[in-house]
Design a protein around this motif. Structure first.
Motif, PDB file in Angstrom:
ATOM      1  N   VAL A  38      43.487  50.972-104.699  1.00 21.35           N
ATOM      2  CA  VAL A  38      42.750  51.706-105.724  1.00 21.35           C
ATOM      3  C   VAL A  38      43.542  52.958-106.088  1.00 21.35           C
ATOM      4  O   VAL A  38      43.772  53.247-107.257  1.00 21.35           O
ATOM      5  CB  VAL A  38      41.329  52.079-105.251  1.00 21.35           C
ATOM      6  N   ASN A  39      43.968  53.677-105.056  1.00 22.23           N
ATOM      7  CA  ASN A  39      44.843  54.837-105.254  1.00 22.23           C
ATOM      8  C   ASN A  39      45.505  55.166-103.917  1.00 22.23           C
ATOM      9  O   ASN A  39      45.167  54.588-102.885  1.00 22.23           O
ATOM     10  CB  ASN A  39      44.091  56.046-105.842  1.00 22.23           C
ATOM     11  N   GLN A  40      46.453  56.087-103.934  1.00 18.17           N
ATOM     12  CA  GLN A  40      47.188  56.431-102.711  1.00 18.17           C
ATOM     13  C   GLN A  40      46.282  57.037-101.645  1.00 18.17           C
ATOM     14  O   GLN A  40      46.466  56.793-100.457  1.00 18.17           O
ATOM     15  CB  GLN A  40      48.316  57.409-103.032  1.00 18.17           C
ATOM     16  N   ARG A  41      45.323  57.793-102.063  1.00 18.80           N
ATOM     17  CA  ARG A  41      44.424  58.441-101.100  1.00 18.80           C
ATOM     18  C   ARG A  41      43.607  57.416-100.327  1.00 18.80           C
ATOM     19  O   ARG A  41      43.497  57.482 -99.103  1.00 18.80           O
ATOM     20  CB  ARG A  41      43.502  59.414-101.830  1.00 18.80           C
ATOM     21  N   PHE A  42      43.023  56.444-101.035  1.00 17.02           N
ATOM     22  CA  PHE A  42      42.263  55.395-100.346  1.00 17.02           C
ATOM     23  C   PHE A  42      43.178  54.588 -99.426  1.00 17.02           C
ATOM     24  O   PHE A  42      42.788  54.237 -98.314  1.00 17.02           O
ATOM     25  CB  PHE A  42      41.553  54.482-101.333  1.00 17.02           C
ATOM     26  N   ASN A  43      44.383  54.266 -99.873  1.00 17.42           N
ATOM     27  CA  ASN A  43      45.314  53.540 -99.008  1.00 17.42           C
ATOM     28  C   ASN A  43      45.591  54.324 -97.729  1.00 17.42           C
ATOM     29  O   ASN A  43      45.596  53.760 -96.638  1.00 17.42           O
ATOM     30  CB  ASN A  43      46.632  53.268 -99.735  1.00 17.42           C
ATOM     31  N   ARG A  44      45.828  55.613 -97.860  1.00 19.97           N
ATOM     32  CA  ARG A  44      46.102  56.451 -96.691  1.00 19.97           C
ATOM     33  C   ARG A  44      44.912  56.444 -95.735  1.00 19.97           C
ATOM     34  O   ARG A  44      45.072  56.322 -94.521  1.00 19.97           O
ATOM     35  CB  ARG A  44      46.425  57.875 -97.142  1.00 19.97           C
ATOM     36  N   LEU A  45      43.708  56.531 -96.263  1.00 20.23           N
ATOM     37  CA  LEU A  45      42.510  56.558 -95.424  1.00 20.23           C
ATOM     38  C   LEU A  45      42.234  55.195 -94.780  1.00 20.23           C
ATOM     39  O   LEU A  45      41.914  55.109 -93.597  1.00 20.23           O
ATOM     40  CB  LEU A  45      41.295  57.010 -96.240  1.00 20.23           C
ATOM     41  N   VAL A  46      42.361  54.130 -95.555  1.00 19.41           N
ATOM     42  CA  VAL A  46      42.075  52.792 -95.039  1.00 19.41           C
ATOM     43  C   VAL A  46      43.098  52.376 -93.993  1.00 19.41           C
ATOM     44  O   VAL A  46      42.755  51.768 -92.979  1.00 19.41           O
ATOM     45  CB  VAL A  46      42.032  51.762 -96.194  1.00 19.41           C
ATOM     46  N   PHE A  47      44.358  52.712 -94.214  1.00 17.82           N
ATOM     47  CA  PHE A  47      45.414  52.281 -93.305  1.00 17.82           C
ATOM     48  C   PHE A  47      45.733  53.304 -92.221  1.00 17.82           C
ATOM     49  O   PHE A  47      46.753  53.199 -91.553  1.00 17.82           O
ATOM     50  CB  PHE A  47      46.684  51.936 -94.084  1.00 17.82           C
ATOM     51  N   ASP A  48      44.854  54.249 -92.004  1.00 16.14           N
ATOM     52  CA  ASP A  48      45.038  55.202 -90.917  1.00 16.14           C
ATOM     53  C   ASP A  48      45.096  54.422 -89.610  1.00 16.14           C
ATOM     54  O   ASP A  48      44.254  53.564 -89.342  1.00 16.14           O
ATOM     55  CB  ASP A  48      43.875  56.196 -90.896  1.00 16.14           C
ATOM     56  N   SER A  49      46.103  54.698 -88.781  1.00 11.78           N
ATOM     57  CA  SER A  49      46.309  53.905 -87.569  1.00 11.78           C
ATOM     58  C   SER A  49      45.118  53.987 -86.601  1.00 11.78           C
ATOM     59  O   SER A  49      44.856  53.051 -85.862  1.00 11.78           O
ATOM     60  CB  SER A  49      47.595  54.319 -86.859  1.00 11.78           C
ATOM     61  N   LEU A  50      44.390  55.086 -86.609  1.00 12.57           N
ATOM     62  CA  LEU A  50      43.204  55.181 -85.754  1.00 12.57           C
ATOM     63  C   LEU A  50      42.093  54.262 -86.242  1.00 12.57           C
ATOM     64  O   LEU A  50      41.304  53.748 -85.456  1.00 12.57           O
ATOM     65  CB  LEU A  50      42.704  56.627 -85.704  1.00 12.57           C
ATOM     66  N   TYR A  51      42.035  54.043 -87.537  1.00  7.15           N
ATOM     67  CA  TYR A  51      40.990  53.204 -88.116  1.00  7.15           C
ATOM     68  C   TYR A  51      41.287  51.718 -87.908  1.00  7.15           C
ATOM     69  O   TYR A  51      40.404  50.938 -87.606  1.00  7.15           O
ATOM     70  CB  TYR A  51      40.852  53.543 -89.596  1.00  7.15           C
ATOM     71  N   ILE A  52      42.539  51.318 -88.062  1.00  6.70           N
ATOM     72  CA  ILE A  52      42.882  49.900 -87.940  1.00  6.70           C
ATOM     73  C   ILE A  52      43.258  49.509 -86.510  1.00  6.70           C
ATOM     74  O   ILE A  52      43.505  48.342 -86.238  1.00  6.70           O
ATOM     75  CB  ILE A  52      44.004  49.505 -88.924  1.00  6.70           C
ATOM     76  N   HIS A  53      43.266  50.462 -85.607  1.00  4.40           N
ATOM     77  CA  HIS A  53      43.541  50.224 -84.202  1.00  4.40           C
ATOM     78  C   HIS A  53      42.568  49.173 -83.637  1.00  4.40           C
ATOM     79  O   HIS A  53      42.965  48.275 -82.913  1.00  4.40           O
ATOM     80  CB  HIS A  53      43.414  51.558 -83.449  1.00  4.40           C
ATOM     81  N   ASP A  54      41.305  49.279 -84.004  1.00  2.20           N
ATOM     82  CA  ASP A  54      40.259  48.355 -83.578  1.00  2.20           C
ATOM     83  C   ASP A  54      39.800  47.606 -84.830  1.00  2.20           C
ATOM     84  O   ASP A  54      38.892  48.032 -85.530  1.00  2.20           O
ATOM     85  CB  ASP A  54      39.107  49.137 -82.948  1.00  2.20           C
TER      86      ASP A  54
END
Length: 125
Positions: A38-54
């Motif tokens: 959608v935009n760079q900000r959402f990508n940064r938030l969605v792909f945060d390593s703490l978020y995708i860790h689990d």
């Protein structure tokens, strides 16, 4: 009237901390399908390593009986997520939760080097 339009808030006006709390409450499949690119900000938030860790890849299902269960995610959406997203984040996934419907496609999408926990949900014996 022009003053009212200037006072309207947009989701992008929220701070990252609030957006992260919202994203954490959403189904991961929906997040990947709806917010990625959608935009760079959402990508940064969605792909945060703490978020995708689990990584919880459970989908919303309609259950009519123990033998009649239908995933509400289509095969094209799942394929897109596996090809375009999973392959880019596989090296950050430590815990993975999948269900019978999507297990094969998600596990074959990539290898998961740091994976130490695999949870299998909604499997029929």
């Amino acid at each position: 009237m022009n003053n009212l339009n200037n006072n309207r808030l947009n989701i992008l006006d929220l701070p990252d901390e609030i957006l992260c709390l919202i994203i954490e409450k959403l189904n991961m499949v929906d997040v990947f399908y709806s917010l990625v690119n959608v935009n760079q900000r959402f990508n940064r938030l969605v792909f945060d390593s703490l978020y995708i860790h689990d990584l919880n890849m459970r989908t919303i299902m309609t259950i009519n009986s123990s033998y009649d269960q239908t995933s509400l995610i289509g095969p094209k959406v799942l394929s897109r997520i596996c090809k375009k997203i999973i392959r880019g984040i596989h090296s950050h996934v430590h815990k993975l939760t999948v269900e019978e419907y999507s297990m094969k496609q998600i596990l074959l999408a990539s290898n998961y080097p740091p994976l130490y926990s695999l949870s299998l949900i909604n499997f029929q014996a």
